[in-house]
Design a protein around this motif. Structure first.
Motif, PDB file in Angstrom:
ATOM      1  N   HIS A  88       5.088   4.381  -5.233  1.00  0.00           N
ATOM      2  CA  HIS A  88       4.313   5.882  -5.310  1.00  0.00           C
ATOM      3  C   HIS A  88       5.610   6.235  -5.905  1.00  0.00           C
ATOM      4  N   PRO A  98      -6.357   5.778  10.967  1.00  0.00           N
ATOM      5  CA  PRO A  98      -7.645   6.429   9.780  1.00  0.00           C
ATOM      6  C   PRO A  98      -8.462   7.708  10.391  1.00  0.00           C
ATOM      7  N   SER A 153      -4.066   7.400  -1.168  1.00  0.00           N
ATOM      8  CA  SER A 153      -4.736   7.459  -2.548  1.00  0.00           C
ATOM      9  C   SER A 153      -5.700   5.983  -2.464  1.00  0.00           C
ATOM     10  N   SER A 195      -3.068   0.418  -2.080  1.00  0.00           N
ATOM     11  CA  SER A 195      -2.951  -0.292  -1.454  1.00  0.00           C
ATOM     12  C   SER A 195      -4.462  -1.306  -0.916  1.00  0.00           C
TER      13      SER A 195
HETATM   14  N1  LIG Z   1      -8.836  -1.051   7.932  1.00  0.00           N
HETATM   15  C1  LIG Z   1      -8.530   0.017   7.716  1.00  0.00           C
HETATM   16  N2  LIG Z   1      -9.242   0.966   8.018  1.00  0.00           N
HETATM   17  C2  LIG Z   1      -9.927   2.270   8.499  1.00  0.00           C
HETATM   18  N3  LIG Z   1      -9.101   2.858   6.932  1.00  0.00           N
HETATM   19  C3  LIG Z   1      -8.211   2.123   6.554  1.00  0.00           C
HETATM   20  C4  LIG Z   1      -7.919   0.914   6.165  1.00  0.00           C
HETATM   21  N4  LIG Z   1      -7.045   0.701   5.662  1.00  0.00           N
HETATM   22  C5  LIG Z   1      -7.261   1.519   4.783  1.00  0.00           C
HETATM   23  N5  LIG Z   1      -7.688   2.904   5.235  1.00  0.00           N
HETATM   24  C6  LIG Z   1      -7.710   4.443   4.807  1.00  0.00           C
HETATM   25  O1  LIG Z   1      -7.915   4.036   3.399  1.00  0.00           O
HETATM   26  C7  LIG Z   1      -6.482   5.051   2.841  1.00  0.00           C
HETATM   27  C8  LIG Z   1      -5.919   4.046   1.823  1.00  0.00           C
HETATM   28  O2  LIG Z   1      -5.049   3.485   2.247  1.00  0.00           O
HETATM   29  P1  LIG Z   1      -4.053   2.872   1.422  1.00  0.00           P
HETATM   30  O3  LIG Z   1      -3.441   2.403   2.348  1.00  0.00           O
HETATM   31  O4  LIG Z   1      -5.171   1.801   0.481  1.00  0.00           O
HETATM   32  O5  LIG Z   1      -3.545   3.796   0.625  1.00  0.00           O
HETATM   33  P2  LIG Z   1      -1.958   3.712   0.097  1.00  0.00           P
HETATM   34  O6  LIG Z   1      -2.432   4.380  -1.591  1.00  0.00           O
HETATM   35  O7  LIG Z   1      -1.875   2.391  -0.267  1.00  0.00           O
HETATM   36  O8  LIG Z   1      -1.227   4.628   0.800  1.00  0.00           O
HETATM   37  P3  LIG Z   1       0.256   3.952   1.044  1.00  0.00           P
HETATM   38  O9  LIG Z   1       1.153   4.674  -0.231  1.00  0.00           O
HETATM   39  O10 LIG Z   1       1.340   4.947   2.174  1.00  0.00           O
HETATM   40  O11 LIG Z   1       0.628   3.068   1.243  1.00  0.00           O
HETATM   41  C9  LIG Z   1      -6.200   5.509   3.896  1.00  0.00           C
HETATM   42  O12 LIG Z   1      -6.025   6.705   4.410  1.00  0.00           O
HETATM   43  C10 LIG Z   1      -6.186   4.184   4.712  1.00  0.00           C
HETATM   44  O13 LIG Z   1      -6.255   5.882   5.747  1.00  0.00           O
END
Ligand SMILES: Nc1ncnc2c1ncn2[C@@H]1O[C@H](COP(=O)(O)OP(=O)(O)OP(=O)(O)O)[C@@H](O)[C@H]1O
Ligand SMILES: Nc1ncnc2c1ncn2[C@@H]1O[C@H](COP(=O)(O)OP(=O)(O)OP(=O)(O)O)[C@@H](O)[C@H]1O
Ligand SMILES: [Mg+2]
Ligand SMILES: [Mg+2]
Lengths: 578, 287, 319, 520
Positions: free
Chosen positions: A499, A573, A335, A338
């Protein structure tokens, strides 16, 4: 009572014996019975031997491991069966589902191949008949568009879908019992609920027995009929699931039960609220951190194979973190939690929006080491995986010394040492551990080290990205309590990403709920969690296992524009429709 | 603590640890140290002048006076093997040291800066990689004439991509780990991150690659000398001696080829064993 | 064909072209970097008069700007005009053409030996218990330290002096006779790589044997041989394929050693001979040819990997 | 390991040398011959030497195995007066394509060699004009009598080519694509560069068709590989097989090693007019420091003998004044070993012994690389530092026509041979001033008496008088060691059992040596 489909009688498991010696016994005495159609929970903290015992049943112990005691499948003592027959018995009567479906599926073969392989080579079905049955089974576990999925490979499916595929495949042979080892641990709450709902349906329709392994007691309590507690290689107690709190006798069980975070007990959370309220009363309302209209777009290779797609990971996110305050960001996997945190800490650059810290623009990452150091004294971050967060070549002391010396370049050697000892004390780490390398520490101890390191800079903001998710429940509680204590004593502001709503509830005053990169709901913790306005928040809350919880299928599996593998442990991704 | 000390200390520690547990490693260390001693003192240890002809009978079999026998000009083979150690070993050493340094620098630069820098560095790596080492060495000979210098430098360049790829991949992986982000957030300077955290993390892999590279460089350079493109007779280079002993070998006097060949094989074997063990120990240490 | 494969293919073609272009520039510049005047080499053996020098310079476009010389050279290579040998004074194409066959045969033969014995022994080491593993480990350790030419002269010694089962000279005539003649050369080339492949295979197979998806197959009662084929070996194969392209391409270069030792008139021996005689046009064309072989074989290997492992084509997230 | 030492270096009884094997009687379909000298750069007799050429392109006169000159394509080639030389041709000679040989072709062929860039130019320096005086007659007019000319045209200077073909082939003549067109007993079929040259019997050869159907040449320069190939029977025969494999050859069940007389000799000589190499004392000293017996035993494995001056005795073996030459040769001081005197000579010479002397050798020749090592060791014994400079064939041949290539070296060590009878070949080139034909007189040797005597020897047609003049010169120049001659080497031939008929003396370089080849 109905017939017993699986019985373990005083089972012990030992490592291979070195020449002339005897192996280490890892499981001493595991005794349990699973009756037809029954769901038996096997719980216990990490390392208690749950997995090993299950693997012994399935014949998956590493080479050279020896098993004592008796294992009976459907009444047959496995140690007495000839190997070919044993393989047959296992193949036909057991179904096993693992924690990490992605790792347990051959990435090079199609789903269809996986589904039909056993049907063809063990049950001797014809390929086309097997394929038809596979499609039926996928349909049964709620995999949408099964005939298309048959041609896809595991890499093209999300974790939740893969777990269903695993389950469907085990059903192919119509087993009597399902061995399920932590099958939802890697999934977020909403997906976990989906999967559990599928299993509940199946068990109803097929009279399937289940050995359900987990360290999540509320979950076990909610989905199982009985629960067996395991401690240090021994099964210590068997309790009826519905009344385990009341009937627990064993000291270990009681400790385990009290360590888990009871979600449903409203008001039990916000341990810190009183103290914080006190602090808040004195500070000016000026926020220490202010995030406005944040947007982050990733370029991902297009699904067609050519060019790139844009994938919006964070979309118009804004919030404020008061000085000494604590803000939680929750939401399902993928979502954008991170990413938001990483932008705040300057590990990622936002495409739009601003980050303001103490009135200063932090939107761009700091230039140069000095700039970074200056920001480091204000904001620090703790990551999910404590082991990966530490340089494996440095001892704890070396690591902390480096951090301290960095921010106090003028300090003398004894001063630095004194500060390091102080930090160790702050995180309640025994000084004797200071000369160890990270690999020689437990997960909880490692996370304490990373927290100590982040405190070395005396930061005013601490960003915690899933800082406790990788730890087992008991350790989680310890670390959270520690963080709470630190917050009280230093007045550091917390930005907590998780989460897990319970964790957030425990530590935060305010919460932001995110979904697909955007903010769904925002407000004081009690308001949001106890009186959720958004449907999504409600669903999140409902997905949390608790006593009397019945998992429900809430929505069709995601096949649309959302990232299809958002729920995998290591997100790959991907944009667009696969 | 400097990188070199760090590396030296770590490697020494790992080797010490390995040797105490594994007799094979002790044997390998003995051979490697022996070869090093021969490389430094070979000329002095030689019982005869390695280039003097007719110090003994022509093409004599091994005897007490000539433990490895004599060659077709009556030179003492033992003395020649001893004197030939330095030229046979220095080439590979130059190759691996130069290629390791260049490759590591290139790989780290590519991984560190990423983007366009990585793109260019990767192109360079792929380009050099596409020209097999032996071909590059032969090309160098065609350009600058026979002798060991041109092929040695050519191989040093040819081995760069192997190291660079390995280090680039390793560095990317390492840089992707949260502890690197943690260091960044801490405000640790780039140089400190690079030399105190990144480089030490890559050293075991680099060391392993260096040992493997040494073996291959030794084989390649010996092959080049064997092909007549490298060191030239009457040099007492091992490859030259092996090639020069062929007629005698066919005539039934294998020692002229076989003793130098034995030393090539032993040296490479020992270095490979060491490299493999150090890698294993380093990997275990990491986990 | 899936998207990953298509992307690999397209990406590879682009990379291939760029690498070839750069390599051709590097190889071409060898002439410029070579000390001494190419005219002397072109005149080779006769006292060049000023008119002759003039004629040679004109004939070989030595007075053109460098880039024009390059275009001329590349254009020639692309249209089959590979230039003139300094030494033989004939078309380089005429020198190379009759030699390609025997070298290709030698390399293929060697590759087959490597595949059978290298991969075979790696699988044995990985699956037949610690004893077999140890035996193979010792064998491969020695094999990895055996220079091709040492193996070659050992084989010559044994077969020429003692056994006499295989010929130790020449490439033979006709297919079967050629195979017979190329047996020892192929063995001498293969030894080092058999050891190398054995190690790679063993590592890859062991890695897969303990992979979790293999556990899944095992619980499901899939027969051992089928698990090995469809889950262990298949999944190990990208790692083996990854080094195959480099190896086979490298064999074209190292074949020089075996060709020299066994008196085979192939591409490799021509390359060494030309290098020894500073016959740059020949060296350049063969070098370029080997680079082409290398680039193409590697691309083929990458595509094969992409077919087996669609994820290999996808860039990984690295933060 | 066999008890019999594998390193036999026993001297050979020189009276047992064989010039040719008995002519064959049986036909053979195919013979494969290895060329140790490697692949020729051209088959043009004026361009390169190759043992494949004599079977393809004949010279005007033939050299028999015992090194006497016999009629060949020319029935007679005689002086009709002191400056006029008439060549009469056979009327039954045709090129492979069937066109008959004419005087035009011969005149053309001779003129082709009479250009300054030709290696054979020295043979023509005294020629004034070459005239076609009949369908089958060519008359050569001289500016002065030339006692060497008749012998010279028995060598490649007298090679007969098809005028039409050469003119039509242009630049490609002699190459793998252009080929050659001659009258020899074998017809050029195909040349696969790097692999082989295929020739086949010329059915219409005027001297009778050879017995070998196809004669194929392969190129094996590596001594060890050649020995393997011969011993394994992969190749039917080769000349100049490496002496190092003497024992293997001697012990072979499948073939035999035949030793024949030769003009080949190992020597080294100065390359500059300055520096230590140009000093006769240094050359004498080195000569005194090298043990010839040991040299012959180690490098030639006994297959050679000491030689007192650079002109090898076999060069005159077939000449009219042979006895005169032999007597004079026998009077020359035989090379001896005397380190004391050698050291003294070095001291007397006053050269700076700190500067190393460089000796150049061609790369890849094992015997010469051993030779260089021996020279080096000899130098070390008398206080001279000697370095070895191995040069690639092209670079090495550069030494012979490019002064710049000689600059950095002091000596060049070679194996030389005379492909045709005559004593003046070396003497003229090493001793005369450059403008009089002293092409290899790099040390700037100049002695008027020697010059006069050599000129006389050349321009005197009477064999005895010519010999007297040469001998007078030889007495003066021999001690100066313009070439330090180390040994003469026997002609070595390895031939599979069952085959016979080849020439086994040094005459192979200019006679169709495979004419009588066939099965026993
Ligand atoms: N460097 C990147 N290149 C391409 N896509 C990315 C990159 N970093 C994150 N994403 C994508 O962005 C979206 C959000 O990622 P993020 O890591 O912020 O999610 P999150 O809420 O922390 O999830 P989780 O609970 O799995 O850690 C994800 O679909 C991820 O695949
Ligand atoms: N292959 C192995 N070799 C040695 N020890 C092992 C091995 N596998 C497991 N163990 C040990 O056996 C014990 C029990 O492990 P097991 O995996 O069964 O625990 P668990 O209850 O499943 O824990 P978790 O909740 O973390 O999955 C642990 O102490 C573990 O370290
Ligand atoms: Mg477990
Ligand atoms: Mg996250």
């Amino acid at each position: 009572m109905s017939e017993v489909v699986l019985e373990l009688d005083r089972v012990s498991i030992a490592t291979p014996a070195p020449a002339g010696g005897s192996g280490r016994t890892l499981v001493h005495d595991c005794t349990l019975q699973v009756h037809a159609g029954e769901a038996l929970g096997l719980v216990g903290e990490s390392g208690s031997g749950k997995t090993l015992s299950t693997r012994a049943v399935a014949g998956l112990l590493p080479e050279g491991f020896t098993v004592g005691g008796t294992i009976r499948i459907d009444g047959d003592d496995v140690s007495l069966l000839p190997p070919a027959r044993l393989r047959e018995v296992r193949a036909r009567r057991l179904g096993m589902v693992f924690q990490t479906p992605r790792a347990h599926l051959n990435p090079f073969r199609t789903i269809g191949d996986f589904m039909t392989e056993a049907l063809v080579s063990v049950a001797g079905e014809r390929a086309d008949a097997a394929a038809r049955r596979a499609i039926d089974l996928l349909d049964e576990v709620g995999v949408p568009d099964p005939s298309r999925r048959m041609r896809q490979r595991p890499g093209d499916l999300s974790g939740g879908l893969l777990q269903r595929v695993m389950i469907a495949a085990t059903l192919a042979m119509d087993p009597r019992i399902l061995l399920a080892d932590e099958i939802t641990t890697a999934l977020d709450v909403t997906t976990q609920e989906e999967v559990m709902a599928v299993i509940a349906d199946l068990r109803r329709h097929r009279e399937l027995a289940m050995l359900f392994i987990t360290h999540d007691l509320p979950l076990a309590g909610a989905v199982c009929d009985r629960v067996v507690v395991m401690n240090q290689g021994r099964t210590v107690e068997t309790l009826p699931a519905g009344s385990m709190r009341a009937e627990a006798r064993d000291a270990y069980t009681i400790r385990l039960l009290s360590a888990s975070l009871p979600a449903a007990e409203a008001g039990a959370g916000t341990v810190a609220s009183d103290a914080v309220a006190g602090v808040l009363a004195q500070v000016a309302p000026a926020p220490i951190l202010r995030v406005d209209g944040l947007r982050k777009v990733f370029r991902v290779p297009a699904a067609t194979g050519f060019g790139h797609d844009e994938f919006v990971a964070v979309d118009d996110v804004g919030f404020e973190l008061p000085q000494g305050g604590s803000l939680g960001i929750v939401g399902e996997s993928g979502s954008g939690k991170s990413t938001t945190a990483r932008i705040v800490c300057g590990l990622e650059t936002a495409d739009a929006g601003t980050v303001t810290v103490k009135g200063e623009d932090w939107t761009r990452p700091a230039r140069g080491a000095r700039g970074r150091r200056r920001r480091a004294r204000i904001a620090q971050m703790v990551f999910q995986d404590p082991y990966q967060s530490l340089d494996p070549r440095q001892t704890v002391r070396e690591c902390l010394t480096e951090a301290v010396a960095l921010h106090r370049p003028k300090a003398s050697r004894p001063e630095v040492t004194a500060r390091v000892d102080e930090l160790l004390a702050n995180v309640a780490l025994d000084a004797t551990l200071a000369d160890r390398h990270p690999r020689a520490l437990s997960g909880g101890q490692r996370q304490r080290v990373t927290i100590a390191r982040s405190l070395a800079a005396d930061p005013e903001i601490l960003v915690l990205d899933e800082a406790v998710s990788a730890l087992d429940v008991t350790t989680q509680v310890e670390v959270l309590t520690l963080l709470d204590g630190i917050r009280r004593s230093t007045g550091v502001a917390l930005l907590m990403i998780s989460h897990d709503l319970n964790t957030v509830r425990r530590l935060c005053d305010e919460v932001v709920v995110m979904r697909s990169g955007g903010i769904v709901e925002h407000g004081p913790i009690a308001d949001v969690l106890d009186r959720p306005a958004a449907d999504y928040t409600k669903m999140l809350l409902d997905s949390i296992p608790r006593e009397g919880w019945v998992p429900r299928r809430r929505r069709p599996a995601r096949t649309g524009a959302l990232p299809s593998v958002a729920t995998s442990a290591t997100p790959v991704p991907r944009g667009g429709t696969p | 603590m400097s990188v070199a000390q760090l590396a030296g200390g770590r490697v020494a520690a790992v080797v010490r640890k390995a040797a105490t547990r594994d007799p094979l490693v002790i044997a390998a260390v003995v051979v490697v140290v022996g070869v090093a001693v021969m490389a430094v003192f070979g000329q002095a240890l030689a019982p005869y002048d390695p280039d003097a002809i007719y110090v003994g009978p022509v093409s004599a079999p091994p005897s007490l006076a000539y433990p490895f026998g004599t060659d077709d000009l009556g030179r003492d083979i033992l003395s020649r093997v001893l004197a030939g150690t330095a030229p046979s070993v220095i080439g590979p050493v130059i190759v691996v040291v130069a290629s390791s340094l260049l490759g590591a620098a290139l790989g780290i630069t590519a991984a560190w800066f990423g983007g366009a820098v990585d793109g260019i560095a990767s192109r360079v790596i792929e380009l050099i990689f596409a020209i097999p080492g032996l071909v590059l060495a032969v090309l160098a000979v065609a350009m600058f004439g026979k002798g060991l210098l041109a092929p040695t430098l050519a191989l040093a360049i040819a081995y760069v991509p192997i190291v660079a790829r390995l280090i680039r991949a390793g560095a990317r992986q390492e840089l992707g780990k949260p502890y690197m982000a943690a260091l960044h957030i801490q405000g640790v300077g780039s140089a400190a991150i690079c030399f105190r955290h990144l480089v030490p993390a890559l050293l075991p892999a680099l060391f392993a690659q260096t040992t493997i590279g040494f073996g291959y460089a030794m084989l390649d350079l010996a092959a080049i000398s064997f092909l007549g493109l490298g060191a030239q007779p009457p040099a007492s280079d091992w490859g030259v001696m092996i090639a020069g002993g062929q007629p005698a070998l066919i005539a039934g006097a294998p020692e002229q080829s076989m003793f130098p060949a034995l030393f090539v094989v032993l040296t490479v074997l020992a270095v490979n064993v060491l490299g493999a063990r150090v890698t294993t120990w380093a990997e275990r240490g990491e986990r | 064909m899936n998207a990953g494969v298509v992307r690999t293919l397209a990406g590879k073609l682009g990379e291939l072209a760029l690498t070839l272009f750069l390599a051709s520039v590097v190889i071409f510049s060898a002439v410029l970097l070579t000390p001494g005047d190419p005219v002397a080499a072109l005149a080779g053996g006769i006292r060049p008069t000023p008119e002759l020098i003039e004629a040679i310079r004109a004939q070989h476009h030595l007075d053109d700007p460098v880039w024009q010389q390059y275009l001329h050279w590349v254009g020639g290579v692309l249209t089959g005009d590979l230039g003139t040998s300094f030494v033989y004074k004939t078309d380089v194409a005429a020198l190379i053409a009759p030699r390609i066959g025997v070298t290709v045969l030698l390399v293929l033969y060697t590759a087959v030996l490597i595949a059978i014995f290298g991969i075979g022994s790696g699988v044995v080491a990985a699956t037949r218990g610690p004893r077999a593993d140890r035996a193979v480990l010792i064998g491969t350790s020695i094999g990895m330290a055996m220079p091709t030419f040492v193996v070659a002269i050992l084989l010559i010694w044994v077969f020429a002096r003692v056994l006499g089962w295989f010929p130790v000279y020449g490439a033979g005539e006709g297919f079967l006779d050629s195979l017979y003649h190329l047996t020892l050369p192929a063995i001498s080339l293969a030894v080092l790589y058999i050891a190398f492949f054995s190690r790679i295979t063993r590592g890859a197979v062991v890695g897969q044997l303990h992979a979790e998806h293999v556990d899944t197959a095992r619980v499901r009662g899939i027969p051992r041989s089928q698990i090995f084929r469809r889950h262990v070996f298949l999944n190990a194969s990208p790692q083996i394929l990854a080094v195959s392209g480099v190896t086979v391409a490298g064999l074209f270069a190292t074949s020089a050693i075996a060709e020299q030792a066994f008196g085979i008139g192939g591409l490799g021996s021509l390359l060494t001979e030309a290098a020894a005689r500073k016959d740059l046009p020949v060296v350049q064309v063969i070098s370029l040819l080997l680079v082409v072989v290398f680039v193409v074989l590697n691309a083929v290997a990458d595509i094969a990997i992409a077919v087996i492992d669609p994820d290999s084509a996808k860039p990984r997230r690295n933060a | 390991r066999d008890d019999a030492s594998p390193n036999t270096a026993e001297p050979v009884d020189s009276s047992k040398l064989v010039s040719s094997l008995p002519a064959a009687t049986g036909e053979v379909d195919e013979v494969t011959w290895a060329l140790v000298e490697g692949e020729p750069s051209t088959l043009d007799p004026a361009g390169d030497y190759s043992l494949a050429i004599p079977n393809l392109c004949e010279n005007l006169l033939q050299i028999s195995p015992d090194f006497t000159v016999e009629p060949g394509v020319a029935t007679s080639a005689e002086w009709v007066d002191p400056v006029t030389f008439v060549i009469d041709l056979r009327d039954d000679v045709a090129f492979w394509d069937g066109t008959p040989l004419t005087a035009d072709d011969v005149a053309f062929s001779l003129e082709r060699n009479r250009v300054e860039t030709s290696a054979w130019f020295p043979a023509f320096v005294l020629v004034d004009t070459i005239e076609v005086t009949g369908d089958l007659q060519v008359t050569v007019h001289f500016t002065a009598p030339d006692s060497t000319f008749r012998d010279a045209i028995a060598g490649a200077a007298g090679a007969v080519l098809s005028k039409a073909f050469v003119e039509q082939a242009g630049d490609t003549f002699g190459t793998s694509t252009g080929g050659v067109m001659c009258t020899g007993p074998y017809v050029f079929d195909e040349w696969t560069p790097g692999t082989e040259i295929v020739t086949s019997a010329n059915p219409d050869y005027w001297g009778g068709a050879p017995l070998v159907g196809t004669l194929t040449y392969t190129f094996i320069t590596d001594g060890a590989t050649l020995a393997n190939a011969l011993l394994a029977g992969e190749v039917d025969g080769a000349f100049n097989v490496p002496p190092a494999s003497r024992d293997n050859f001697a012990g072979s069940d499948s073939g035999r090693l035949v030793l024949g007389p030769s003009t080949a000799s190992y020597s080294f000589g100065p390359t500059n007019s300055t520096g230590a190499g140009a000093d006769p004392k240094i050359r004498q000293a080195l000569s005194l420091a090298i043990d010839r017996e040991q040299f012959i035993a180690t490098v030639l494995h006994g297959l050679g003998e000491p030689q007192s001056t650079f002109t090898p005795p076999f060069a005159w073996a077939g000449m009219e004044a042979a006895d005169q030459y032999t007597a004079a040769y026998d009077e020359l001081a035989a090379p001896e070993l005397d380190l004391e005197q050698a050291k003294q000579l070095v001291e007397e010479s006053g050269v700076d012994t700190a500067t190393p002397l460089v000796v150049a050798i061609p790369a890849g020749a094992k015997e010469l690389s051993q030779t260089a090592a021996i020279i080096q060791a000899a130098g070390a014994q008398i206080g001279l530092t000697i370095e070895i400079d191995e040069r690639q064939p092209t670079d090495f041949s550069q030494i012979f026509f490019d002064p710049a290539a000689r600059e950095s070296i002091d000596f060049v060590a070679t194996v030389g041979y005379l492909d045709a009878p005559g004593v003046l070949g070396y003497a003229q080139q090493f001793l005369l001033p450059a403008e009089l034909g002293g092409f290899f007189n790099w040390s700037g040797y100049s002695n008027d008496e020697v010059t006069a005597d050599l000129q006389t020897a050349r321009t005197t047609l009477d064999p005895a008088a010519s010999a007297d003049a040469f001998i007078a010169a030889q007495q003066i120049f021999a001690p100066d060691q313009l070439q330090v001659t180390l040994a003469s080497a026997y002609q070595t031939t390895f031939l599979q059992n069952g085959l016979t008929g080849v020439t086994t003396s040094v005459a192979v370089y200019s006679s169709p040596w495979a004419l009588h080849l066939g099965s026993e």
